[in-house]
Design an enzyme around this catalytic site. Structure first.
Site, short mmCIF file in Angstrom:
data_model
loop_
_atom_site.label_atom_id
_atom_site.label_comp_id
_atom_site.label_asym_id
_atom_site.label_seq_id
_atom_site.Cartn_x
_atom_site.Cartn_y
_atom_site.Cartn_z
N CYS A 163 22.27 72.89 42.49
CA CYS A 163 21.96 72.10 43.67
C CYS A 163 20.52 72.33 44.12
O CYS A 163 19.79 73.13 43.54
CB CYS A 163 22.90 72.44 44.82
SG CYS A 163 24.65 72.31 44.41
N GLY B 200 20.39 67.48 41.74
CA GLY B 200 21.74 67.08 42.09
C GLY B 200 21.82 65.61 42.42
O GLY B 200 21.07 65.12 43.26
N ASN C 227 22.73 76.81 47.32
CA ASN C 227 22.52 76.59 45.89
C ASN C 227 22.92 77.84 45.14
O ASN C 227 22.41 78.92 45.41
CB ASN C 227 21.04 76.26 45.62
CG ASN C 227 20.68 76.25 44.14
OD1 ASN C 227 19.56 76.54 43.78
ND2 ASN C 227 21.63 75.90 43.30
N GLY C 228 23.85 77.70 44.20
CA GLY C 228 24.29 78.85 43.43
C GLY C 228 25.79 78.86 43.25
O GLY C 228 26.48 77.88 43.55
N TYR D 237 14.92 73.67 31.82
CA TYR D 237 15.56 72.39 32.09
C TYR D 237 15.54 71.96 33.56
O TYR D 237 15.14 70.85 33.87
CB TYR D 237 17.00 72.42 31.60
CG TYR D 237 17.79 71.16 31.87
CD1 TYR D 237 17.65 70.04 31.05
CD2 TYR D 237 18.67 71.08 32.94
CE1 TYR D 237 18.38 68.88 31.30
CE2 TYR D 237 19.39 69.93 33.19
CZ TYR D 237 19.24 68.83 32.38
OH TYR D 237 19.95 67.69 32.63
#
Length: 454
Positions: free
Chosen positions: A7, A34, A108-109, A251
């Site tokens: 995210c 996201g 995020n995570g 990426y």
């Protein structure tokens, strides 16, 4: 293991107001992190308002909605696609009303002790509305706030019970708080724009709103913004060794971002150069698979002396196939997303650089597209090593049975995808792609060895 999300988070304190609009632009810059859902929560005169839904940033928000969300603080979130988790209630920021007031949480995570925490809280009477571990974090903070004198103390106590990856933004009626796990799995940085204080998953989002990058939020650090004043709680900073996810460089991150002092663009170019040294081949053109394979292709071309070309054209109106749930839709999306440029590849020996090979189906389809366009040879190079293990910290790496490298040798993979030759970045070279980074790395998806026990 289900597929988990990657995210992006963005938050701002600005006494000038209009913070929701700034978050909107920040989320646009983080859309690559996201594409399933997004949301913004804002504070105006201590009143919390929010809007979130399934869809892209430009689809979920309009002018009237942003006007309604106006305030001096706001946090936003873009959510990564998941398997079985695409429900509106899982959209963030999560907002809650409790005895001490209101909170908004953007995360995020991925936590590795989710089951343990959920069981503990349920036996204490908690009722959960989502299937995300972010709700567990919000509940933990709210529970600690009942015993602590401030919300930042509550965050400090709550995170001590969390194991795994979290880059976190917490907003109360008076404070904006940023927190990062002691391992530093996921990026989080801070910037300034005049009197405004801005937090973002990547520095590219700071640039998008005209903010000046100031520094990274350190692993384990909690940064508190109240009335424009910034303070830091660092008691968790030395409790673990930094292990930034190295897949951010390969990426996830945008190439114009700088993470831990390392340019993402330069890291990818270096990966391409290393591939050229390890896997030279006689060819006529080097092409990259848009978008995250392009920089590595440039590096391969520079090192090898083979001309760089644009061999694949991307449809900008479709999201990443890597984050498309369901194998059938993922395969269909490849042809919609990419079109071969016949004039570049026809009759030529092509070196194709992609960021990684996960399941192998996308690589096979791209090789087929190039052959249909007349490529005489297709030599594939991956700027990541073979995936041999799942990720437990927030990246969409599936179980071993879905990882092609766990079932086949490199030669067998080459045959399956239809390439004339195939080369993966070595583990040794993987750790050479980011020499300027000021952090350690997690490479568990390539080695099966993780910084913490799973």
């Amino acid at each position: 293991m289900p597929i988990h999300e990657e995210c992006g988070v963005f938050g701002i304190y600005d006494p000038a107001g209009d913070c929701a609009r700034t978050v909107y632009y920040g989320l646009y810059a983080l859309q690559h992190r996201g594409q399933e859902s997004c949301g913004i929560a804002a504070i105006n005169d201590r009143e919390l308002s929010f809007h979130k839904d399934v869809g892209l940033v430009g689809e979920v928000f309009d002018q009237a909605t942003l006007d309604r969300l106006n305030g001096i603080m706001a946090v936003g979130h873009v959510r990564y696609a998941t398997t079985g988790g695409g429900r509106r209630e899982n959209a963030q920021p999560l907002t809650l009303n409790y005895v001490k007031g209101t909170l908004a949480v953007a995360h995020n995570g991925n936590l590795v002790n989710t089951r343990e925490l959920r069981t503990t809280f349920e036996y204490r009477g908690a009722i959960f509305q989502t299937t995300t571990d972010s709700e567990l974090i919000a509940y933990a903070i709210a529970q600690e706030r009942l015993r602590c004198g401030s919300v930042e103390e509550a965050v400090c106590q709550a995170v001590k019970g969390l194991r795994g990856a979290y880059s976190l933004l917490v907003m109360s009626p008076q404070k904006l708080i940023a927190a990062r796990d002691p391992w530093g799995f996921r990026p989080l940085c801070m910037g300034r724009r005049g009197e405004a204080v801005v937090f973002a998953s990547e520095s590219c989002a700071l640039n998008a709103v005209g903010a000046r990058f100031e520094r990274e939020v350190e692993p384990g650090e909690i940064v508190v913004v109240e009335g424009g004043k910034i303070s830091s709680i660092r008691e968790n900073c030395e409790s673990a060794t930094s292990h930034m996810c190295i897949f951010e460089y390969i990426y996830f991150a945008r190439p114009d971002s700088v993470i831990c002092g390392q340019s993402v663009h330069e890291a990818r170019r270096r990966a391409g150069r290393l591939l050229a040294r390890a896997y030279p081949v006689e060819a006529d053109v080097v092409i990259g698979v848009p978008d995250s394979g392009l920089d590595a292709a440039m590096g391969y071309a520079e090192e090898s002396g083979i001309p760089y070309g644009v061999g694949l054209v991307k449809n900008r109106y479709i999201g990443r196939t890597f984050i498309t749930p369901g194998q059938q839709s993922r395969e269909q999306a490849v042809r919609i997303k990419l079109g071969p440029l016949k004039s570049c590849v026809e009759g030529k020996r092509v070196v194709m650089i992609d960021d990684s090979i996960v399941r192998g189906t996308t690589s096979r389809q791209i090789v087929t597209l190039l052959r249909e366009a007349g490529a005489a040879e297709v030599h594939m190079r991956s700027s990541a090593p073979p995936f041999i293990a799942p990720c437990y910290f927030g990246t969409d790496i599936p179980d071993k049975e879905n990882l092609i490298a766990c079932r086949y040798s490199v030669e067998e993979i080459r045959q399956l995808i239809g390439a004339d030759s195939l080369g993966f970045l070595s583990l040794e070279d993987l750790h050479r792609i980011a020499p300027d980074a000021s952090c350690g790395f997690c490479d568990g998806c390539f080695t099966g060895t993780y910084p913490i026990n799973i």
